[in-house]
Enzyme design. Structure first.
Site, PDB file in Angstrom:
ATOM      1  N   ASP A 106     -21.325 -16.987   8.706  1.00 17.32           N
ATOM      2  CA  ASP A 106     -21.399 -17.618  10.025  1.00 17.32           C
ATOM      3  C   ASP A 106     -22.135 -16.695  10.994  1.00 17.32           C
ATOM      4  O   ASP A 106     -21.663 -15.604  11.299  1.00 17.32           O
ATOM      5  CB  ASP A 106     -19.978 -17.885  10.520  1.00 17.32           C
ATOM      6  N   CYS A 140      -2.964 -10.985  26.780  1.00 14.16           N
ATOM      7  CA  CYS A 140      -1.907 -10.091  26.309  1.00 14.16           C
ATOM      8  C   CYS A 140      -1.519 -10.440  24.873  1.00 14.16           C
ATOM      9  O   CYS A 140      -1.177 -11.591  24.586  1.00 14.16           O
ATOM     10  CB  CYS A 140      -0.693 -10.224  27.226  1.00 14.16           C
ATOM     11  N   CYS A 184       2.465 -11.695  24.933  1.00 16.56           N
ATOM     12  CA  CYS A 184       2.928 -12.971  25.474  1.00 16.56           C
ATOM     13  C   CYS A 184       1.819 -13.981  25.725  1.00 16.56           C
ATOM     14  O   CYS A 184       2.105 -15.140  26.052  1.00 16.56           O
ATOM     15  CB  CYS A 184       3.701 -12.733  26.773  1.00 16.56           C
ATOM     16  N   CYS A 203      -0.168  -6.265  31.556  1.00 17.94           N
ATOM     17  CA  CYS A 203       0.134  -7.683  31.604  1.00 17.94           C
ATOM     18  C   CYS A 203       1.147  -7.946  32.720  1.00 17.94           C
ATOM     19  O   CYS A 203       2.285  -7.462  32.640  1.00 17.94           O
ATOM     20  CB  CYS A 203       0.703  -8.170  30.276  1.00 17.94           C
ATOM     21  N   CYS A 224       4.572  -9.912  31.114  1.00 17.25           N
ATOM     22  CA  CYS A 224       5.637  -9.304  30.299  1.00 17.25           C
ATOM     23  C   CYS A 224       5.758  -7.796  30.497  1.00 17.25           C
ATOM     24  O   CYS A 224       6.693  -7.180  29.978  1.00 17.25           O
ATOM     25  CB  CYS A 224       5.429  -9.616  28.822  1.00 17.25           C
TER      26      CYS A 224
END
Length: 418
Positions: free
Chosen positions: A337, A197, A200, A214, A217
Site C-alpha cells: 500500500d 491519548c 483514554c 491528556c 485522564c
C-alpha cells in the site's frame, strides 16, 4: 554451545550450515534461513540460546538497526557481543545472532515491533529499548495503538528495565507498563500519529513542546533523566552533566538514537565518556548514510520507509543545489500500500532538482505533481549521474532517498556498500 542440550546443539549447527550455504551460493547473508532450519529441529531454541545471557532488545518503527549498532558498539567495552546489527529482526535472525556468538554473555537484538512481546517472553531480557511508533506497511502491520497496548501488556509481565523515549506518547504509555524505566528526552519530529491519548482516546495537549498530557485522564509525559540538545549537539546525562556528541552519523534522528544508546550503556554501568567515543566512530549502518563515488560523483544513500522516515531524511539532505533521487517500490518488505506517500510533505523539495525511480515511480510522480514539485523520471542511479553531469557542470554529489527494497537494489548495484 556445550551448555546447550544435545538437540539444541544440533539445531544450532544445522542452522549455521544452512546459513553458510546461503552465503556461498549468493542467496543472502544466511541470517533468516539459518534460523528457520534451526527452529525446525528445536522450536524452543531461542529461549535456550538466550539463557544465561544479559540481553537488550531494541524496537521501534524507525531507527532500530542504527540504534542496535550503536548500543552494540558501546557494549563492546564489556567484551564480545551477540547481535543482529544488520537487520534480521525476527526470531529466525535472533537465533542466528545468538548461535554465531555462543560465548558472548551480552547481546543486543533488534526486534520487529510486532514480534517484541513474543521475543520478550522467550528471552527474558535485562533491558528493552523503545524509541518511536508510527504508521508503517499499512496493508499488513498492526494498528499502532494496538501495538503499543501489546507492548505495555508484555512489559507488565516482565522484569526488564525499559529505556524509552519520553517524547513519544505511544512509546511512553507502553513503557509505563514496566516496573523499571529510564526516560530519555529524545524528541519526536513526526507527531501525526500521536495526537490522541493512548489511555483514554482524548485529544492530547502538546504545548509547550516537548511536554504532552491528556486533560481527560491525566496521562502525561514522564520526567526524563537523559536529554538531547540538537541545537548545541549535546546530551545531558542523569546527573545533569552535558557532553558533546559530535557523531559521525547525520541529523537529529541519529542524535536521538545515540542518546538512547548512551542511556542503555549506562544501565550496564558504562559511563558516557566511555561509550560516546565508540559511537563517534560509526559513519554508516547497513549502507545507510554511505556515500559511493560513481563516474566522479558522490552518491549518498538514505533509507526512508514511511512518512516519519522521509521527514527525517529531508532534514539531512545536502545543499539545495544538490540533486535528489527518490525511489519507491511496493514489494512485501515495503508494504504493498503506497497511500502513505500522501502523508509526506514534499513541498520542502521545491527548488531542488528531483528525479523519481522505482517500481512505483508513477505513484510518486503524481504525489510530487500535486505538491508542485518538478521532477524527471529515471531508470537507474547511473542514468541520473550521466544526465546530470551532461547538463549541470561541476556537479559532485547526488542524494538518494529510497524505501526498503529500492534501497537494497541500489546497494546491490554498488556492491552492497557498508
Amino acid at each position: 554451545m556445550s551448555e546447550l542440550p544435545l538437540r539444541a546443539q544440533l539445531a544450532a549447527v544445522l542452522g549455521k550450515g544452512a546459513a553458510t550455504l546461503s552465503r556461498a551460493t549468493g542467496r543472502g547473508d544466511g541470517s533468516v534461513i539459518g534460523g528457520r532450519v534451526a527452529l525446525k529441529v528445536e522450536p524452543e531454541l531461542l529461549a535456550k540460546l538466550a539463557r544465561g545471557r544479559r540481553l537488550t532488545l531494541v524496537s521501534a518503527t524507525n531507527g532500530k538497526t542504527t540504534t542496535t549498532r550503536l548500543i552494540a558498539s558501546a557494549l563492546r567495552e564489556l567484551g564480545e557481543i551477540a547481535t543482529n546489527e544488520h537487520g534480521a529482526n525476527m526470531p529466525t535472525g535472533h537465533i542466528t545472532a545468538l548461535a554465531n556468538a555462543p560465548e558472548a554473555r551480552n547481546g543486543v537484538l533488534e526486534v520487529d515491533e510486532k514480534y517484541l512481546p513474543q521475543v520478550l517472553r522467550d528471552t527474558s531480557p535485562a533491558v528493552v529499548v523503545l524509541m518511536n511508533l508510527s504508521r508503517d506497511q499499512m496493508d499488513r502491520a498492526s494498528e499502532i495503538n494496538l501495538l503499543a497496548k501489546k507492548w505495555r501488556d508484555a512489559l507488565r509481565r516482565s522484569e526488564a528495565h525499559v529505556v524509552a523515549n519520553a517524547d513519544d506518547p505511544l512509546v511512553a504509555w507502553a513503557g509505563l507498563g514496566a516496573r523499571h524505566a529510564t526516560w530519555v528526552a529524545a524528541g519526536q519530529r513526526w507527531k501525526e500519529d500521536s495526537w490522541c491519548c493512548p489511555e483514554c482516546g482524548g485529544h492530547l495537549k502538546r504545548e509547550p513542546d516537548p511536554h504532552w498530557e491528556c486533560p481527560e485522564c491525566g496521562l502525561s509525559r514522564p520526567e526524563a533523566s537523559w536529554a538531547v540538545d540538537n541545537e548545541n549537539d549535546t546530551i545531558t546525562d542523569s546527573n545533569g552533566q552535558p557532553m558533546r556528541m559530535e557523531l559521525g552519523l547525520p541529523g537529529d534522528a541519529n542524535r536521538a538514537n545515540a542518546a538512547v544508546a548512551v542511556a542503555t550503556a549506562a544501565a550496564y554501568g558504562i559511563h558516557p565518556k566511555q561509550s560516546l567515543p565508540r559511537l563517534r566512530e560509526i559513519r554508516s549502518v547497513a549502507g545507510r548514510y554511505t556515500s559511493v563515488v560513481t563516474d566522479g560523483v558522490e552518491v549518498r544513500l538514505l533509507l526512508a520507509k514511511n512518512p516519519a522516515g522521509w521527514l527525517e531524511s529531508f532534514a539531512v539532505l545536502s545543499q539545495p543545489h544538490v540533486p535528489v533521487i527518490l525511489s519507491v517500490n511496493a514489494q512485501i518488505p515495503d508494504g504493498k500500500d503506497t497511500s502513505w506517500l500522501w502523508d509526506v510533505d514534499y513541498t520542502v523539495l521545491r527548488g531542488r532538482r528531483v528525479f523519481v525511480m522505482g517500481e512505483r515511480r508513477t505513484d510518486l510522480a503524481l504525489r510530487l505533481e500535486t505538491d508542485g514539485v518538478p521532477f524527471q523520471v529515471a531508470d537507474t542511479v547511473a542514468d541520473v549521474v550521466s544526465h546530470v553531469k551532461a547538463e549541470q557542470s561541476g556537479i559532485t554529489q547526488i542524494d538518494v532517498i529510497a524505501n526498503y527494497t529500492a534501497f537494497q537494489q541500489i546497494r546491490t548495484a554498488y556492491g552492497r556498500v557498508q
